[in-house]
Motif scaffolding. Structure first.
Motif, PDB file in Angstrom:
ATOM      1  N   SER A  17       0.662  -1.322   0.066  1.00 39.46           N
ATOM      2  CA  SER A  17      -0.183  -0.081   0.097  1.00 39.46           C
ATOM      3  C   SER A  17       0.754   1.337   0.062  1.00 39.46           C
ATOM      4  O   SER A  17       0.389   2.201  -0.477  1.00 39.46           O
ATOM      5  N   LEU A  18       2.053   1.007   0.499  1.00 40.95           N
ATOM      6  CA  LEU A  18       3.044   2.147   0.508  1.00 40.95           C
ATOM      7  C   LEU A  18       3.294   2.628  -0.793  1.00 40.95           C
ATOM      8  O   LEU A  18       3.410   3.882  -1.349  1.00 40.95           O
ATOM      9  N   ALA A  19       3.643   1.616  -1.685  1.00 36.86           N
ATOM     10  CA  ALA A  19       4.343   2.028  -2.976  1.00 36.86           C
ATOM     11  C   ALA A  19       3.245   2.713  -3.822  1.00 36.86           C
ATOM     12  O   ALA A  19       3.379   3.284  -4.728  1.00 36.86           O
ATOM     13  N   LYS A  20       1.774   2.506  -3.777  1.00 33.57           N
ATOM     14  CA  LYS A  20       0.949   3.125  -4.435  1.00 33.57           C
ATOM     15  C   LYS A  20       0.891   4.458  -4.397  1.00 33.57           C
ATOM     16  O   LYS A  20       0.406   5.113  -5.507  1.00 33.57           O
ATOM     17  N   ASN A  21       1.453   4.966  -3.468  1.00 34.12           N
ATOM     18  CA  ASN A  21       1.436   6.628  -3.162  1.00 34.12           C
ATOM     19  C   ASN A  21       2.832   7.146  -3.132  1.00 34.12           C
ATOM     20  O   ASN A  21       3.112   8.309  -2.896  1.00 34.12           O
ATOM     21  N   GLU A  22       3.779   6.202  -3.643  1.00 33.33           N
ATOM     22  CA  GLU A  22       5.228   6.714  -3.765  1.00 33.33           C
ATOM     23  C   GLU A  22       5.626   7.266  -5.444  1.00 33.33           C
ATOM     24  O   GLU A  22       5.043   6.788  -6.170  1.00 33.33           O
ATOM     25  N   LYS A  23       6.686   8.025  -4.950  1.00 39.67           N
ATOM     26  CA  LYS A  23       7.377   8.149  -6.428  1.00 39.67           C
ATOM     27  C   LYS A  23       8.832   8.577  -5.858  1.00 39.67           C
ATOM     28  O   LYS A  23       8.966   8.932  -5.016  1.00 39.67           O
ATOM     29  N   ASN A  24       9.757   8.489  -7.086  1.00 41.09           N
ATOM     30  CA  ASN A  24      10.913   8.692  -6.597  1.00 41.09           C
ATOM     31  C   ASN A  24      11.574   7.934  -5.728  1.00 41.09           C
ATOM     32  O   ASN A  24      12.318   8.153  -4.851  1.00 41.09           O
ATOM     33  N   ASP A  25      11.087   6.520  -5.705  1.00 38.41           N
ATOM     34  CA  ASP A  25      11.414   5.331  -4.954  1.00 38.41           C
ATOM     35  C   ASP A  25      12.272   4.547  -5.533  1.00 38.41           C
ATOM     36  O   ASP A  25      12.424   3.121  -5.046  1.00 38.41           O
ATOM     37  N   CYS A  26      13.368   4.911  -6.634  1.00 39.30           N
ATOM     38  CA  CYS A  26      14.270   3.758  -6.973  1.00 39.30           C
ATOM     39  C   CYS A  26      15.231   3.294  -5.963  1.00 39.30           C
ATOM     40  O   CYS A  26      15.514   2.181  -6.194  1.00 39.30           O
ATOM     41  N   ALA A  27      15.413   4.004  -5.038  1.00 37.48           N
ATOM     42  CA  ALA A  27      16.413   3.577  -4.071  1.00 37.48           C
ATOM     43  C   ALA A  27      15.642   2.561  -3.170  1.00 37.48           C
ATOM     44  O   ALA A  27      16.284   1.612  -2.764  1.00 37.48           O
ATOM     45  N   VAL A  28      14.383   2.711  -2.691  1.00 43.72           N
ATOM     46  CA  VAL A  28      13.785   1.748  -1.915  1.00 43.72           C
ATOM     47  C   VAL A  28      13.395   0.507  -2.812  1.00 43.72           C
ATOM     48  O   VAL A  28      13.935  -0.541  -2.343  1.00 43.72           O
ATOM     49  N   ARG A  29      13.299   0.608  -3.892  1.00 48.31           N
ATOM     50  CA  ARG A  29      13.282  -0.800  -4.798  1.00 48.31           C
ATOM     51  C   ARG A  29      14.520  -1.414  -5.121  1.00 48.31           C
ATOM     52  O   ARG A  29      14.487  -2.522  -4.757  1.00 48.31           O
ATOM     53  N   ALA A  30      15.514  -0.619  -5.060  1.00 49.80           N
ATOM     54  CA  ALA A  30      16.926  -1.286  -5.390  1.00 49.80           C
ATOM     55  C   ALA A  30      17.325  -1.682  -3.778  1.00 49.80           C
ATOM     56  O   ALA A  30      17.828  -3.033  -3.749  1.00 49.80           O
ATOM     57  N   LEU A  31      17.039  -1.203  -2.870  1.00 51.78           N
ATOM     58  CA  LEU A  31      17.204  -1.867  -1.452  1.00 51.78           C
ATOM     59  C   LEU A  31      16.385  -3.158  -1.294  1.00 51.78           C
ATOM     60  O   LEU A  31      16.962  -4.151  -0.814  1.00 51.78           O
ATOM     61  N   LYS A  53      12.536  11.093   2.756  1.00 47.99           N
ATOM     62  CA  LYS A  53      11.324  11.600   2.872  1.00 47.99           C
ATOM     63  C   LYS A  53      10.554  11.070   1.992  1.00 47.99           C
ATOM     64  O   LYS A  53      10.778  10.789   0.756  1.00 47.99           O
ATOM     65  N   ASN A  54       9.292  10.568   2.234  1.00 45.12           N
ATOM     66  CA  ASN A  54       8.315  10.212   1.421  1.00 45.12           C
ATOM     67  C   ASN A  54       7.975  11.139  -0.014  1.00 45.12           C
ATOM     68  O   ASN A  54       8.065  12.140   0.151  1.00 45.12           O
ATOM     69  N   ARG A  55       7.998  10.355  -1.030  1.00 52.48           N
ATOM     70  CA  ARG A  55       7.883  10.918  -2.310  1.00 52.48           C
ATOM     71  C   ARG A  55       8.857  11.814  -2.703  1.00 52.48           C
ATOM     72  O   ARG A  55       8.999  12.637  -3.796  1.00 52.48           O
ATOM     73  N   LYS A  56      10.337  11.995  -2.018  1.00 56.14           N
ATOM     74  CA  LYS A  56      11.279  12.731  -2.451  1.00 56.14           C
ATOM     75  C   LYS A  56      12.402  12.073  -3.033  1.00 56.14           C
ATOM     76  O   LYS A  56      13.485  12.879  -3.268  1.00 56.14           O
ATOM     77  N   GLY A  57      12.762  10.914  -2.896  1.00 58.05           N
ATOM     78  CA  GLY A  57      14.036  10.228  -3.249  1.00 58.05           C
ATOM     79  C   GLY A  57      14.917  10.212  -2.194  1.00 58.05           C
ATOM     80  O   GLY A  57      14.720  10.781  -0.964  1.00 58.05           O
TER      81      GLY A  57
END
Length: 164
Positions: A17-31, A53-57
Motif C-alpha cells: 500500500s506504501l508503493a501506491k502513493n510513492e514516487k522517486n522510490d528507485c532507492a527503496v526498490r533497489a534496497l 522523505k516520502n515521495r522525495k527520493g
C-alpha cells in the motif's frame, strides 16, 4: 539494443500500500531487491537509516550506505520462527577523481556503463548508482525500471556498493 539480462524492478511493489502513493522510490526498490526484503521493510529502512522523505527520493545514497557498513532486518517477526538477517555493505573502490573506473581501459580513465559493470561484476549483489537513479545488479542481471530495458545499458555508473 535490448538488455537480455533484465528483470522488472517494480515486481517488489506488488501488494504494498506504501508503493501506491510513492514516487522517486528507485532507492527503496533497489534496497528491497538487494536485501531480499519487502518494499515496506525497504521503505522503513530508507526512512530511518537513510533519512529518505516520502515521495522525495534519497540523496547521497552511496555515502550513507558506505557509512552504515551493514544492514540488519527482522524477518518473519509475526511467525513462530522470527529471524534477523544482517548484510555487509562494501563500497567499491573509486579513483582519486571519485569515479568508479573501468580498469580494462589503460590509456585513460573511463567510467563503467551499466553494461560493462554487469559484465565485470557478474557474481554477487550490488546497488548501483547512476545519474539521479539507483538500481540493483544481481549476478549480472539488471533489476530496474522497465523503460531502461532498451536504453539503460549505456548509463554511466557513478558508484556502487556490494551487498554480502
Amino acid at each position: 539494443m535490448i538488455l537480455e539480462n533484465f528483470k522488472n524492478g517494480y515486481d517488489v511493489t506488488v501488494g504494498s500500500s506504501l508503493a501506491k502513493n510513492e514516487k522517486n522510490d528507485c532507492a527503496v526498490r533497489a534496497l528491497a531487491h538487494a536485501f531480499n526484503i519487502t518494499y515496506d521493510k525497504a521503505h522503513m529502512f530508507a526512512s530511518t537509516k537513510l533519512e529518505r522523505k516520502n515521495r522525495k527520493g534519497t540523496s547521497s545514497l552511496f555515502i550513507k550506505l558506505a557509512e552504515l557498513g551493514f544492514a540488519s532486518f527482522d524477518l518473519f517477526e509475526d511467525s513462530l520462527f522470527p529471524e534477523t538477517r544482517t548484510y555487509g555493505i562494501h563500497p567499491l573502490k573509486r579513483s582519486k577523481s571519485g569515479k568508479l573506473v573501468n580498469t580494462d581501459y589503460t590509456h585513460k580513465e573511463v567510467n563503467h556503463t551499466v553494461k560493462t559493470f554487469c559484465a565485470k561484476y557478474n557474481k554477487g549483489t550490488f546497488i548501483v548508482i547512476v545519474a539521479k537513479h539507483a538500481l540493483t545488479v544481481k549476478d549480472g542481471i539488471v533489476i530496474d525500471n522497465p523503460n531502461y530495458k532498451f536504453e539503460g545499458y549505456r548509463r554511466i555508473v557513478e558508484s556502487a556498493v556490494k551487498i554480502s
